[in-house]
Write a protein that holds these residues in place. Structure first.
Motif, short mmCIF file in Angstrom:
data_model
loop_
_atom_site.label_atom_id
_atom_site.label_comp_id
_atom_site.label_asym_id
_atom_site.label_seq_id
_atom_site.Cartn_x
_atom_site.Cartn_y
_atom_site.Cartn_z
N THR A 1 34.52 -42.82 -29.26
CA THR A 1 34.13 -43.74 -29.87
C THR A 1 34.32 -45.01 -29.21
OG1 THR A 1 35.78 -43.89 -31.30
CG2 THR A 1 33.52 -42.73 -31.92
N ASP A 2 35.62 -45.05 -28.43
CA ASP A 2 36.10 -46.27 -27.77
C ASP A 2 35.26 -46.82 -26.41
OD1 ASP A 2 38.37 -46.71 -29.38
OD2 ASP A 2 39.35 -45.15 -28.53
N TYR A 3 34.44 -45.69 -26.05
CA TYR A 3 33.41 -46.22 -24.96
C TYR A 3 32.61 -47.35 -25.30
CZ TYR A 3 35.04 -42.52 -21.98
OH TYR A 3 35.83 -41.44 -21.01
N ALA A 4 32.43 -47.40 -26.58
CA ALA A 4 31.31 -48.28 -27.06
C ALA A 4 31.81 -49.72 -26.68
CB ALA A 4 31.11 -48.29 -28.81
N MET A 5 32.79 -50.05 -26.59
CA MET A 5 33.28 -51.57 -26.17
C MET A 5 32.89 -51.79 -24.77
SD MET A 5 37.53 -51.33 -26.54
CE MET A 5 38.35 -49.74 -26.58
N ALA A 6 33.23 -50.78 -24.14
CA ALA A 6 32.80 -51.04 -22.80
C ALA A 6 31.36 -50.86 -22.59
CB ALA A 6 33.40 -49.97 -21.95
N LEU B 1 29.76 -51.13 -38.08
CA LEU B 1 31.29 -51.29 -37.60
C LEU B 1 31.37 -50.40 -36.53
CD1 LEU B 1 33.34 -51.41 -40.65
CD2 LEU B 1 32.55 -53.26 -39.74
N GLY B 2 32.03 -50.75 -35.40
CA GLY B 2 32.16 -49.92 -34.35
C GLY B 2 33.11 -50.71 -33.21
N LYS B 3 33.44 -50.11 -32.43
CA LYS B 3 33.94 -50.82 -31.26
C LYS B 3 33.21 -51.88 -30.29
CE LYS B 3 37.90 -49.12 -32.17
NZ LYS B 3 38.96 -48.51 -31.06
N ASP B 4 31.59 -51.32 -30.56
CA ASP B 4 30.77 -52.44 -29.66
C ASP B 4 30.91 -53.80 -30.57
OD1 ASP B 4 29.82 -51.25 -32.05
OD2 ASP B 4 27.83 -50.87 -31.04
N VAL C 1 40.97 -57.88 -33.43
CA VAL C 1 39.71 -57.50 -34.36
C VAL C 1 39.93 -56.20 -34.92
CG1 VAL C 1 37.17 -56.85 -34.15
CG2 VAL C 1 38.25 -58.51 -32.53
N CYS C 2 40.03 -56.17 -36.04
CA CYS C 2 40.50 -55.22 -37.02
C CYS C 2 39.35 -54.32 -37.72
CB CYS C 2 41.60 -55.35 -37.82
SG CYS C 2 43.11 -56.26 -36.94
N GLU C 3 39.60 -53.22 -38.17
CA GLU C 3 38.71 -52.50 -38.91
C GLU C 3 37.26 -52.64 -38.35
OE1 GLU C 3 39.11 -52.79 -43.51
OE2 GLU C 3 40.68 -54.12 -42.96
N LYS C 4 37.29 -52.28 -37.06
CA LYS C 4 36.32 -52.16 -36.30
C LYS C 4 35.20 -53.17 -36.43
CE LYS C 4 36.73 -47.10 -36.72
NZ LYS C 4 36.26 -45.71 -37.22
N GLY C 5 35.70 -54.30 -36.42
CA GLY C 5 34.75 -55.50 -36.44
C GLY C 5 34.62 -56.37 -37.64
#
Length: 312
Positions: free
Chosen positions: A242-247, A211-214, A88-92
């Motif tokens: 910002t990577d915490y957004a996926m968790a 867009l974002g890691k979520d 998943v590229c460019e943050k979604g």
């Protein structure tokens, strides 16, 4: 959301591997200095995927970067026929899958693209004023990104990055595009903020606020659901806040998750799920790809202990 059609599911019944991996790329996988992926990490990724652990890259990088720096080394190592990686590229905004025959279809959500006339102005701005420190990333399909030149020190790049960001934000106003940068918000004439400037340690991404890691995490689960794969738990890994957004997204939607922060010097926030750092492996000074390699190596050993190998 509904994804475009993908290849037929590989499994007639749902598959529930013990762990799924959702991995940021810059930092934990690819070196922020050389922008390449160490061979040890490639080897661990192959072991993990070959033992049935889904591997999904959740990144702001372009699909071209993933193909060149991750897919091609994995292909050279020999991806088994029944193994598939997802990116998943460019943050979604962009996503695709790849396996032993190479990449599949690249999907782009054009509704999340930065206007092309604005992108052209940013390209001209970099050429005119900032080309000694950064380059315009021509491989992005939805975002607009500029990145530190490899031959420039990070200290020098960071010195001019804020100047570039200020100019790029001013360009947004010229196009009547509402945008934000960190805690600064500049709405458009309709009092809307639809875009953000996201400065990282080696780049600035200009992107739609959706867009974002979520969003990347949501795309990742839908890609796996299309193959009837649902991990019992997740490990996410990144090097920025910002990577915490996926968790966060996984936890919010009821998925057990542990997040790994390979650059905890920025401070580890309080979270309702466990957070690991290199210190948990007895490597308090490890950072970025060195720390990422250590965690992947540890997980690969667990995967080998839990399941038979698909490779020799």
């Amino acid at each position: 959301m509904t994804l475009p059609a993908v290849a037929p599911a590989q499994h007639a019944r749902p598959v529930h591997p013990p762990i799924g991996l959702l991995l940021d790329v810059d930092g934990p996988i690819a070196s922020t200095l050389t922008r390449t992926v160490p061979r040890e990490i490639v080897a661990s990724l192959m072991v993990l995927a070959s033992h049935g652990w889904p591997v999904v890259f959740n990144t702001g990088r372009s699909d071209a970067f993933i193909r060149e720096e991750i897919m091609e080394p994995l292909l050279e190592a020999g991806i088994p026929e029944d193994v598939r990686f997802h990116a998943v590229c460019e943050k979604g905004a962009v996503w695709f899958s790849f396996g032993s025959t190479g990449p599949g279809t690249v999907h782009v959500d054009h509704s999340l693209s930065v206007p092309q006339d604005y992108a052209a102005e940013v390209r001209s701005l970099v050429a005119a004023s900032y080309s000694s420190h950064m380059f315009f990333d021509e491989t992005k399909r939805a975002m607009v990104s500029v990145e530190q030149l490899v031959e420039v020190s990070n200290q020098e790049y960071r010195r001019v990055q804020e100047d570039f960001d200020t100019d790029a934000l001013a360009l947004m106003a010229r196009f009547n595009l509402g945008a934000s940068r960190l805690d600064r918000h500049v709405p458009n004439s309709d009092d809307r903020v639809d875009y953000r400037l996201d400065p990282t340690i080696i780049a600035t991404d200009i992107e739609a606020i959706q867009l974002g890691k979520d969003l990347g995490a949501e795309r990742a689960l839908e890609l796996l659901a299309a193959e009837r794969v649902l991990p019992q738990a997740w490990r996410t890994m990144g090097d920025s806040r910002t990577d915490y957004a996926m968790a966060d997204w996984l936890h919010h939607h009821g998925h057990p998750v542990v997040h790994v922060d390979v650059r905890p010097a920025d401070g580890v926030p309080m979270k309702p799920y466990p957070v690991l750092t290199p210190a948990h492996l007895g490597l308090p000074d490890a950072i970025h790809e060195e720390a990422g390699a250590a965690f992947l190596r540890t997980w690969a050993a667990v995967a080998q202990a839990l399941a038979p190998s698909h490779i020799a």
